[in-house]
Design an enzyme around this catalytic site. Structure first.
Site, PDB file in Angstrom:
ATOM      1  N   GLU A 190       0.712  -1.082   0.004  1.00 45.30           N
ATOM      2  CA  GLU A 190      -0.066  -0.028  -0.111  1.00 45.30           C
ATOM      3  C   GLU A 190       0.857   1.114  -0.034  1.00 45.30           C
ATOM      4  O   GLU A 190       1.601   1.274   1.113  1.00 45.30           O
ATOM      5  CB  GLU A 190      -0.811  -0.211   1.254  1.00 45.30           C
ATOM      6  CG  GLU A 190      -1.981   1.187   0.975  1.00 45.30           C
ATOM      7  CD  GLU A 190      -2.962   1.045   2.298  1.00 45.30           C
ATOM      8  OE1 GLU A 190      -3.349  -0.245   2.680  1.00 45.30           O
ATOM      9  OE2 GLU A 190      -3.505   1.814   2.803  1.00 45.30           O
TER      10      GLU A 190
ATOM     11  N   LYS B 232      -7.692  -1.444  11.065  1.00 41.76           N
ATOM     12  CA  LYS B 232      -7.079  -1.958   9.800  1.00 41.76           C
ATOM     13  C   LYS B 232      -5.865  -1.160   9.553  1.00 41.76           C
ATOM     14  O   LYS B 232      -4.573  -1.526   9.055  1.00 41.76           O
ATOM     15  CB  LYS B 232      -8.167  -1.873   8.532  1.00 41.76           C
ATOM     16  CG  LYS B 232      -7.729  -2.314   7.230  1.00 41.76           C
ATOM     17  CD  LYS B 232      -6.845  -1.207   6.499  1.00 41.76           C
ATOM     18  CE  LYS B 232      -6.300  -1.855   5.310  1.00 41.76           C
ATOM     19  NZ  LYS B 232      -5.642  -0.782   4.335  1.00 41.76           N
TER      20      LYS B 232
ATOM     21  N   ASP C 161       4.199 -14.542  11.413  1.00 45.72           N
ATOM     22  CA  ASP C 161       3.030 -15.275  10.957  1.00 45.72           C
ATOM     23  C   ASP C 161       1.898 -14.179  10.704  1.00 45.72           C
ATOM     24  O   ASP C 161       1.474 -14.042  12.128  1.00 45.72           O
ATOM     25  CB  ASP C 161       2.584 -16.574  11.500  1.00 45.72           C
ATOM     26  CG  ASP C 161       1.326 -17.133  10.776  1.00 45.72           C
ATOM     27  OD1 ASP C 161       0.547 -16.457  10.328  1.00 45.72           O
ATOM     28  OD2 ASP C 161       1.037 -18.529  11.247  1.00 45.72           O
TER      29      ASP C 161
ATOM     30  N   HIS D  64      -2.800  10.248   0.467  1.00 47.13           N
ATOM     31  CA  HIS D  64      -2.922   9.028  -0.118  1.00 47.13           C
ATOM     32  C   HIS D  64      -2.528   8.942  -1.754  1.00 47.13           C
ATOM     33  O   HIS D  64      -1.683   8.351  -2.308  1.00 47.13           O
ATOM     34  CB  HIS D  64      -4.316   8.372   0.184  1.00 47.13           C
ATOM     35  CG  HIS D  64      -4.349   6.920   0.056  1.00 47.13           C
ATOM     36  ND1 HIS D  64      -3.767   6.010   0.640  1.00 47.13           N
ATOM     37  CD2 HIS D  64      -4.867   6.452  -1.335  1.00 47.13           C
ATOM     38  CE1 HIS D  64      -4.035   4.920  -0.178  1.00 47.13           C
ATOM     39  NE2 HIS D  64      -4.738   5.115  -1.297  1.00 47.13           N
TER      40      HIS D  64
HETATM   41  C1  MEV Z   1      -6.247   2.920   4.874  1.00 47.73           C
HETATM   42  O1  MEV Z   1      -5.139   1.680   4.646  1.00 47.73           O
HETATM   43  C2  MEV Z   1      -6.207   3.016   6.419  1.00 47.73           C
HETATM   44  C3  MEV Z   1      -7.075   4.017   6.787  1.00 47.73           C
HETATM   45  O2  MEV Z   1      -8.307   3.852   6.449  1.00 47.73           O
HETATM   46  C4  MEV Z   1      -7.000   4.001   8.519  1.00 47.73           C
HETATM   47  C5  MEV Z   1      -8.133   4.682   9.011  1.00 47.73           C
HETATM   48  O3  MEV Z   1      -9.040   4.957   8.468  1.00 47.73           O
HETATM   49  O4  MEV Z   1      -7.888   5.065  10.437  1.00 47.73           O
HETATM   50  C6  MEV Z   1      -6.757   5.348   6.425  1.00 47.73           C
END
Ligand code: MEV
Length: 433
Positions: free
Chosen positions: A85, A275, A291, A388
């Protein structure tokens, strides 16, 4: 419809590829080229990778990036991260630098106990079973000595074995619930070998103790390790949060805390929030040969430990001090498994100063906290897309096979223009016309 094939695993690598190309790609030359161009020219190294799994046909690359300037308990680290990513490593590096200037990260290992279970069914007298367990327990441990002796010598091994009655939840269901200290090893093979030995001993002597019909269902470690816990934290005076993106630190701290509180109470947000934490954690776990599926499963179970899925990080503002922390279960190793086999894993561990498993737990937790800090900082200020999409720009340019000159021109252009997929396409077309 494809035909099935038997004995596939016994074919040579070339034969496997021939079969695959013939079956799924109409013997297409491009497909063959894709598979073979990822082979390593060093045959010995390629063989090592081939033998990690069954039916290997080629290698699957992920970028290995590094995030420097991580100050953890006064030690400076450059953290290796394997991830696809685009914005993750950049975000980690930014957060590292931000907190380096504010005292760095503090991390501590709270506990290191791992768990394994022999699941079995039994329909006879509970009292007989309990008394049999009491009698056989020392032998469960002594029969496993051939597996545990080296670990014992180093100070680890079996901590305890309990008989757990689960019959309220499922008819006739019991467990031998065992706890282990596996030191610098992740310990999966060690634990599973001990468990299979416990099961054998337990079953073998049951009848002579009036305990008939013990049915061993399975013996396996648990990837839920709530007693293998690490905590990472950052803290500073609210006013010290000020930087070029944070002109008003008080509002920032309040919004940031609110964002964490939302993830604490709202599962939809908590999943995305966590995530983002796992972006940092998985990348380091993978780079250090651990792992990540085990870590993922255990961490998410921990996020739901109070009966509702919630945030893994927490934030507190007390007496003008901003404090932000993460607490997660983490079973990782720095010996065994891939750690001494995969050259890039060895390289990554060396980059970290060949840490103990406890030190690696701290580093991984810090990477997760840093990632969450970076995400929430963007989300509560500029929004996530600006940074991003800047990072994603290169992917779009590569999609359109932009050459170096075009890339240079477009990167400059998008320093002052908003990156969207269509804006990049438009800019490329304009440049090329
Ligand atoms: C993207 O990989 C992760 C985010 O969505 C985490 C978040 O929203 O806190 C930017």
């Amino acid at each position: 419809m494809q035909n099935t094939i038997s004995g596939f695993s016994k074919l040579s690598k070339t034969k496997k590829i021939d079969w695959l190309l013939n079956t799924c790609f109409d013997n297409n030359d491009t497909a063959k080229k894709v598979v073979t161009q990822y082979w390593n020219s060093d045959e010995k190294l390629q063989k090592l990778h081939d033998e990690f799994i069954e039916n290997t046909i080629t290698n699957f690359y992920l970028p290995l990036g590094v995030a420097p300037n991580f100050l953890v308990n006064e030690n400076l680290y450059t953290i290796p991260m394997a991830i696809e990513e685009s914005s993750v490593v950049a975000a980690a590096s930014k957060a590292a630098k931000f907190w380096f200037e504010r005292g760095g990260f503090k991390a501590e290992v709270i506990s290191t106990t791992k768990i394994g279970q022999v699941h079995f069914t039994f329909s006879g007298s509970k009292t007989d079973l309990q008394s049999y367990f009491k009698t056989i327990k020392p032998q469960l441990i002594s029969d496993a000595y051939h597996i545990t002796k080296n670990m014992n010598r180093r100070g680890g091994g079996i901590l305890d074995i309990e008989l757990r009655d689960k019959t309220e939840e499922l008819d006739n269901y019991y467990q031998l619930h065992a706890t282990f200290e596996t030191l610098d090893a992740m310990g999966a093979n060690f634990i599973n070998s001990c468990l299979e030995q416990f099961a054998e001993t337990f079953k073998a002597h049951a009848k002579t103790h009036k305990v008939t019909n013990v049915n061993i269902v399975m013996s396996i470690l648990s990837n839920y390790v709530p007693q293998c816990l690490v905590r990472a934290e950052v803290r500073c005076k609210i006013t010290d949060l000020k930087d070029k993106d944070i002109p008003d630190p008080i509002t920032f701290a309040e919004n940031f805390k609110q964002a964490v509180s939302i993830a604490e109470v709202e599962p939809h947000r908590a999943v995305t929030h966590n995530k983002g934490i796992m972006n940092g954690i998985d990348a380091v776990v993978l780079a250090t040969g651990n792992d990540f599926r085990a870590v993922e499963a255990g961490v998410h179970a921990y996020a739901a430990k109070d009966g509702k899925y919630s945030s893994l990080t927490h934030c507190n503002i007390d007496n003008d001090i901003f404090c932000f922390w993460l607490e997660i279960p983490l079973a990782v190793g720095t010996v065994g498994g891939l750690t001494s086999l995969h050259p890039l894993v060895k390289f990554a561990l060396q980059m970290l100063g060949n840490p103990s498993a406890k030190d690696l737990m701290k580093i991984v937790a810090v990477a997760g906290l840093a990632q969450n800090f970076a995400a929430l900082k963007s989300l509560t200020t500029s929004g996530i897309q600006q940074g991003h999409m800047k990072m994603h720009l290169m992917n779009i340019l590569n999609q359109f096979k932009a050459n170096d000159e075009e890339k240079k021109a477009l990167i400059t252009y998008f320093k002052t223009n908003t990156v969207t997929h269509s804006a990049v396409v438009e800019a490329i077309e304009k440049l090329r016309s």
